[in-house]
Design an enzyme around this catalytic site. Structure first.
Site, mmCIF file in Angstrom:
data_model
loop_
_atom_site.group_PDB
_atom_site.id
_atom_site.type_symbol
_atom_site.label_atom_id
_atom_site.label_comp_id
_atom_site.label_asym_id
_atom_site.label_seq_id
_atom_site.Cartn_x
_atom_site.Cartn_y
_atom_site.Cartn_z
ATOM 1 C CD GLU A 270 41.076 40.701 32.876
ATOM 2 O OE1 GLU A 270 41.476 41.683 33.555
ATOM 3 O OE2 GLU A 270 41.675 39.599 32.877
ATOM 4 C CE1 TYR B 240 46.407 40.842 34.268
ATOM 5 C CE2 TYR B 240 44.683 42.381 34.884
ATOM 6 C CZ TYR B 240 45.068 41.190 34.310
ATOM 7 O OH TYR B 240 44.133 40.340 33.785
ATOM 8 C CG HIS C 211 41.392 37.486 35.377
ATOM 9 N ND1 HIS C 211 42.464 37.968 34.664
ATOM 10 C CD2 HIS C 211 41.871 36.468 36.131
ATOM 11 C CE1 HIS C 211 43.540 37.263 34.982
ATOM 12 N NE2 HIS C 211 43.200 36.337 35.862
#
Length: 149
Positions: free
Chosen positions: A139, A97, A87
């Site tokens: 992330e 998302y 990602h």
């Protein structure tokens, strides 16, 4: 961090694993078709992997693995780390998302039909956001680490 998944959600997610094993690629293929209506999101993906079916198969396997291990997430540590790295490499951000959720949940209903009850979809929504929160956090840490490197 999100609250732990409820026992009801865990039971419903695990109960859907056989349907995901049978129909997972069809679900993810349908999900990507919905997701790629957004050209900006489409551009983030390797279209050769889409056309070959590799990406839908990979995501279907990941979703199945999540369903089978939703009550023992420690088994997914390596898979989560690989997903986070992928990602970050492709520029996935927290704002992506909701787009995936808006594509995935209707795809489950499209493919599973009546078996995808409101209760099942609510459980998958809860489970999706639980995992998404983990990924988003990891992330964000990876992006911050890249900025300081």
């Amino acid at each position: 961090m999100a609250a732990p998944l409820s026992e009801t959600t865990i039971a419903l997610i695990k109960a859907t694993a056989p349907a995901l094993q049978q129909h997972g690629v069809e679900i993810t293929t349908r999900m990507y078709a919905r997701l790629f209506e957004n050209e900006d999101v489409r551009a983030m993906f390797d279209q050769a992997a889409q056309e070959s079916g590799e990406q839908p198969r990979r995501l279907a396997a990941a979703i199945l693995g999540y369903a089978q291990n939703v009550d023992k997430l420690q088994n997914l540590t390596g898979a989560v780390a690989r997903m986070v790295q992928r990602h970050v490499d492709t520029g996935v951000k927290a704002e992506h998302y909701p787009l995936v959720a808006e594509a995935l949940l209707p795809a489950i209903r499209d493919v599973l039909g009546e078996a995808a009850t409101d209760e099942v979809l609510a459980a998958w929504g809860e489970a999706y956001w639980f995992l998404a929160d983990i990924l988003i956090g990891k992330e964000a840490d990876a992006y911050a680490e890249m900025e300081t490197a």
